[in-house]
Design an enzyme around this catalytic site. Structure first.
Site, PDB file in Angstrom:
ATOM      1  N   GLU A   1     -10.910  12.735  -3.243  1.00 18.07           N
ATOM      2  CA  GLU A   1     -11.084  14.191  -3.407  1.00 18.07           C
ATOM      3  C   GLU A   1     -11.723  14.616  -4.732  1.00 18.07           C
ATOM      4  O   GLU A   1     -11.192  15.465  -5.436  1.00 18.07           O
ATOM      5  CB  GLU A   1      -9.730  14.889  -3.229  1.00 18.07           C
ATOM      6  CG  GLU A   1      -9.092  14.592  -1.883  1.00 18.07           C
ATOM      7  CD  GLU A   1      -7.707  15.198  -1.709  1.00 18.07           C
ATOM      8  OE1 GLU A   1      -7.191  15.817  -2.650  1.00 18.07           O
ATOM      9  OE2 GLU A   1      -7.149  15.059  -0.601  1.00 18.07           O
TER      10      GLU A   1
ATOM     11  N   GLU B   1      -7.227   9.955   7.766  1.00 17.91           N
ATOM     12  CA  GLU B   1      -5.951  10.692   7.703  1.00 17.91           C
ATOM     13  C   GLU B   1      -5.859  11.664   8.869  1.00 17.91           C
ATOM     14  O   GLU B   1      -5.522  12.838   8.696  1.00 17.91           O
ATOM     15  CB  GLU B   1      -5.821  11.441   6.364  1.00 17.91           C
ATOM     16  CG  GLU B   1      -5.948  10.537   5.162  1.00 17.91           C
ATOM     17  CD  GLU B   1      -5.681  11.221   3.820  1.00 17.91           C
ATOM     18  OE1 GLU B   1      -5.145  12.347   3.816  1.00 17.91           O
ATOM     19  OE2 GLU B   1      -6.010  10.620   2.786  1.00 17.91           O
TER      20      GLU B   1
HETATM   21  C1  XIL Z   1       0.360  13.908   1.526  1.00 17.16           C
HETATM   22  C2  XIL Z   1       1.626  13.232   2.049  1.00 17.16           C
HETATM   23  O1  XIL Z   1       1.512  13.067   3.445  1.00 17.16           O
HETATM   24  C3  XIL Z   1       2.835  14.070   1.716  1.00 17.16           C
HETATM   25  O2  XIL Z   1       4.041  13.370   2.058  1.00 17.16           O
HETATM   26  C4  XIL Z   1       2.858  14.414   0.223  1.00 17.16           C
HETATM   27  O3  XIL Z   1       3.930  15.279  -0.062  1.00 17.16           O
HETATM   28  C5  XIL Z   1       1.563  15.067  -0.202  1.00 17.16           C
HETATM   29  O4  XIL Z   1       0.472  14.214   0.159  1.00 17.16           O
HETATM   30  N1  XIL Z   1      -4.762  14.059   1.362  1.00 17.16           N
HETATM   31  C6  XIL Z   1      -4.365  12.816   0.945  1.00 17.16           C
HETATM   32  C7  XIL Z   1      -2.966  12.369   1.176  1.00 17.16           C
HETATM   33  O5  XIL Z   1      -5.200  12.029   0.483  1.00 17.16           O
HETATM   34  O6  XIL Z   1      -2.499  11.524   0.162  1.00 17.16           O
HETATM   35  C8  XIL Z   1      -2.019  13.557   1.327  1.00 17.16           C
HETATM   36  O7  XIL Z   1      -0.738  13.036   1.704  1.00 17.16           O
HETATM   37  C9  XIL Z   1      -2.556  14.533   2.336  1.00 17.16           C
HETATM   38  C10 XIL Z   1      -3.902  15.063   1.915  1.00 17.16           C
END
Ligand code: XIL
Length: 373
Positions: A162, A267
């Site tokens: 990001e 994701e």
């Molecule tokens: C999220 C997790 O799923 C949660 O448990 C945590 O509280 C916050 O982060 N982008 C990413 C991930 O790269 O690491 C994030 O994961 C979601 C958005």
């Protein structure tokens, strides 16, 4: 046609259930990983309870359906490197051991990210930004120590997460403030030094935005022009029911692949809930106070909405399959709906239905569609 395949999938489920499969004894003969074996890796983010084997319903699904895992939280800097002189590998070791015991392609997430960042990482004791030299040294230690520890065991790393805004400009994170855009090539170089055989990825959300698409393409080309290896672009894929369009997502997949790297959907999840902000992407820092009206399905999801969700998820899988020559992995961000971060982000306490397995750990129709269509 869509209605038909949804009906067929429900029919499949009914038929399979009738042939003696109970909730305690899920259908053993079907598996996403077998159906997709010659297409791409099918992965899932797992939490620490699952990696420890304490969530048996989830671990059964993970073993049955997935051949790749990524750490949902335990490798983020605030967990793995809580103080400058202290690493904590308790959970990450457990995660890697779980992956090895189950013959999984293990992904590390994530080395350099502005969120869930250890508070000490970019500042001195007075809270002021450290110098570029100090931050470079801290990044070197962090990346070398973590990647080095799992050398040969973790197969791919989200090296930078990001770093680009939706308009294609660099995110003004602490890393950027202190080191400028150089922190990205630096992170990739350090990761490559630490494990020359590990794959290296750039990962981000809202990748279907034209601005972000162009910014990421520019970044990949800059790395390549300087001879710095990058193996794939990770498109997070935190979707909404109405956003982004399949077409815009496809355009980004093709734009990234045109640079010569692989594309990964890293994701994947799809909320059915209304968005409290205008396309907040997946910015984990976005937060809204709870409102009942924003939590429309606290008990169960109406059939028309689950039909829409299912058809759209199926459309995305069809897209990934169409482009299997450039897609090397599709990873779901969680096992079952009850595990998903989307129940609490960007508004805490809602009930969402974003994943492939429901709260009873039963597969949704799209699982059967992906396997049998
Ligand atoms: C999220 C997790 O799923 C949660 O448990 C945590 O509280 C916050 O982060 N982008 C990413 C991930 O790269 O690491 C994030 O994961 C979601 C958005």
């Amino acid at each position: 046609m869509k209605k038909l395949s949804y009906t067929l999938a429900v029919g499949w489920m009914a038929a399979l259930l009738c042939t003696g499969c109970t909730r305690q004894q899920p259908v053993q003969e079907i598996s996403l990983k077998e159906a997709l074996a010659d297409k791409f890796l099918i992965g899932v983010a797992i939490n620490s309870t699952q990696a420890a084997g304490r969530d048996t319903a989830a671990t059964r699904i993970i073993r049955q359906h997935f051949n790749s895992i990524v750490a949902e939280n335990c490798m983020k800097s605030e967990v793995i490197h809580p103080e400058e002189d202290r690493y904590d590998f308790t959970l990450s070791d457990q995660f890697v051991e779980f992956g090895e015991a189950n013959d999984m392609y293990i992904i590390g997430h994530t080395l350099i990210w502005h969120s869930q960042l250890s508070p000490w990482f970019c500042v001195d004791e007075a809270g002021k930004n450290v110098s570029p030299e100090v931050l470079t040294e801290r990044m070197r230690d962090h990346i070398h120590t973590i990647v080095g520890r799992y050398k040969g065991r973790i197969k791919g790393w989200d090296v930078v997460n990001e770093a680009i805004e939706d308009d294609g400009s660099y995110r003004k994170s602490k890393f950027y403030e202190i080191l400028g855009e150089e922190f990205i090539p630096m992170a990739f170089r350090l990761a490559q030094e630490a494990d020359p055989d590990a794959e290296l990825y750039y990962n981000d959300f809202s990748m279907a935005h034209p601005g972000k698409r162009e910014g990421v393409v520019r970044l990949v080309k800059q790395l390549q022009e300087r001879g710095i290896r990058i193996d794939a672009v990770g498109m997070q894929g935190h979707m909404q029911l109405d956003f982004p369009t399949v077409e815009a997502f496809e355009e980004s997949m093709l734009a990234f692949a045109a640079t010569g790297v692989k594309v990964m959907i890293t994701e994947l999840d799809m909320t059915v809930l209304p968005s409290p902000g205008q396309h907040v992407g997946a910015n984990v820092e976005a937060r809204f106070g709870y409102e009942k009206a924003m939590n429309p399905y606290p008990e169960e999801l109406p059939e028309d909405v689950s039909g829409l969700w299912n058809d759209r998820m199926d459309d995305f899988f069809k897209l990934f399959l169409k482009h299997r020559a450039i897609v090397s992995r599709v990873t779901l961000w969680g096992v079952a709906d009850s595990d998903s971060w989307r129940n609490d982000w960007p508004m805490e306490g809602r009930t969402d239905y974003p994943l492939l397995f429901d709260r009873n750990h039963q597969p949704k129709p799209v699982v059967y569609q992906v396997i049998y269509d």
